[in-house]
Write an enzyme that holds these catalytic residues in place. Structure first.
Site, PDB file in Angstrom:
ATOM      1  N   GLY A 168       0.819  -1.212   0.000  1.00 52.30           N
ATOM      2  CA  GLY A 168       0.000   0.000   0.000  1.00 52.30           C
ATOM      3  C   GLY A 168       0.853   1.261   0.000  1.00 52.30           C
ATOM      4  O   GLY A 168       0.532   2.246  -0.677  1.00 52.30           O
ATOM      5  N   ASP A 169       1.950   1.236   0.760  1.00 49.99           N
ATOM      6  CA  ASP A 169       2.866   2.386   0.785  1.00 49.99           C
ATOM      7  C   ASP A 169       3.472   2.605  -0.596  1.00 49.99           C
ATOM      8  O   ASP A 169       3.659   3.750  -1.039  1.00 49.99           O
ATOM      9  CB  ASP A 169       3.982   2.159   1.803  1.00 49.99           C
ATOM     10  CG  ASP A 169       3.459   1.736   3.158  1.00 49.99           C
ATOM     11  OD1 ASP A 169       2.350   2.172   3.535  1.00 49.99           O
ATOM     12  OD2 ASP A 169       4.149   0.967   3.847  1.00 49.99           O
TER      13      ASP A 169
END
Length: 303
Positions: free
Chosen positions: A248-249
């Site tokens: 997600g990052d």
């Protein structure tokens, strides 16, 4: 310049073994140690994409020195505030199931918080500030209600990668991007999604509350980007998921880097999906070569 704010960074200690047996001595097959934390992950991917960033937040002790040294070795700028206690260590056990044991993090004093506030007060209208992840327990996530306005008052855009109430609170500051996954979006509104149309409907509610762009990641079902002008769907890319940490990052980094350069939401979504997918299919954060390979596979359609 893109600034990334990680209030509670960590050393991520990755342990690999075939099977873990509770209550017994287990011997690992291999291990790795990385500078971790959501904002730090964003900076690491941005560097691989060729975007300059400065990582800030709180670090302390020998573990904090490890993080700073690791980022310097990757040619990533740092402007951390030093705290008195050691930066935490998070243990990620990759066996027949993935298990995480995350540390608490250090105590941050009022004086140390004021140092970070000063840093954020001096960003400019040419900057984008990425706020990501939870704060140390000594501060609590409500501290973001003090920090985000400082960057906004200085004229910067902000990207907010949070969950739950912290995400909802951040919407008052009109973030450039928020990125809940479909399950987090369900939890925010207390609903269950039965279709992609349901997801789009509630993502638009996030827009109404203040966000400029909303990415909803749906793991193996692709990703949605909802903007004030249109909704876009990125089809899933097939592959073997090796790593849920940092995917997600990586998506946030890909979107933010491209958007700050081109202001093209479709291209930003494509790079976000490429980065997130490449990391999910890698043992660590993805390499630039693998990201480019995934980029060629991204298909986006307008809904």
């Amino acid at each position: 310049m893109i600034y990334t704010v990680t209030l509670n960074p960590a050393i991520d200690y990755i342990v690999r073994l075939t099977h873990i047996e509770s209550g017994a001595v287990n011997r690992m097959d291999s291990s790795d140690t990385f500078a971790g934390g959501k904002g730090i992950n964003v900076s690491r991917i941005l560097q691989r994409l060729g975007y300059a960033s400065t990582a800030t937040g709180f670090v302390g002790g020998f573990t904090g020195e490890f993080i700073k040294d690791g980022l310097v070795a990757e040619a990533i700028g740092t402007q951390f505030v030093q705290v008195d206690q050691d930066t935490r260590i998070n243990v990620k056990i990759k066996a027949d199931q993935e298990t995480e044991i995350n540390g608490l993090g250090p105590v941050v004093t009022d004086e140390q918080l004021a140092e970070l506030e000063d840093i954020l007060s001096h960003v400019t209208a040419d900057d984008t500030v990425v706020f990501a992840g939870s704060a140390p327990a000594s501060l609590g996530n409500q501290v973001y209600n003090r920090l985000i306005p400082l960057a906004k008052q200085a004229g910067a855009e902000v990207v907010c990668d949070f969950e739950g109430q912290t995400l909802l609170d951040s919407l008052a500051h009109e973030p450039l991007l928020v990125k809940p996954n479909n399950h987090e979006l369900e939890a925010i509104f207390g609903v269950t999604f039965d279709s992609r149309e349901d997801i789009v409907r509630y993502a638009k509610e996030i827009l109404v509350k203040g966000a400029k762009n909303v990415i909803v990641s749906m793991a193996g079902d692709g990703a949605l980007l909802v903007t004030g002008e249109a909704t876009y769907f990125a089809k899933p890319i097939k592959g073997t998921v090796k790593n849920s940490v940092g995917a997600g990052d990586s998506m946030v980094a890909g979107f933010t880097g491209e958007y700050t350069k081109s202001h093209n939401p479709i291209e930003a979504l494509k790079w976000g999906v490429a980065c997130g997918t490449a990391t999910a299919f890698s043992d660590d954060l993805a390499s630039i070569d693998f990201i480019r390979e995934m980029y060629e596979k991204v298909e986006v359609e307008t809904l």
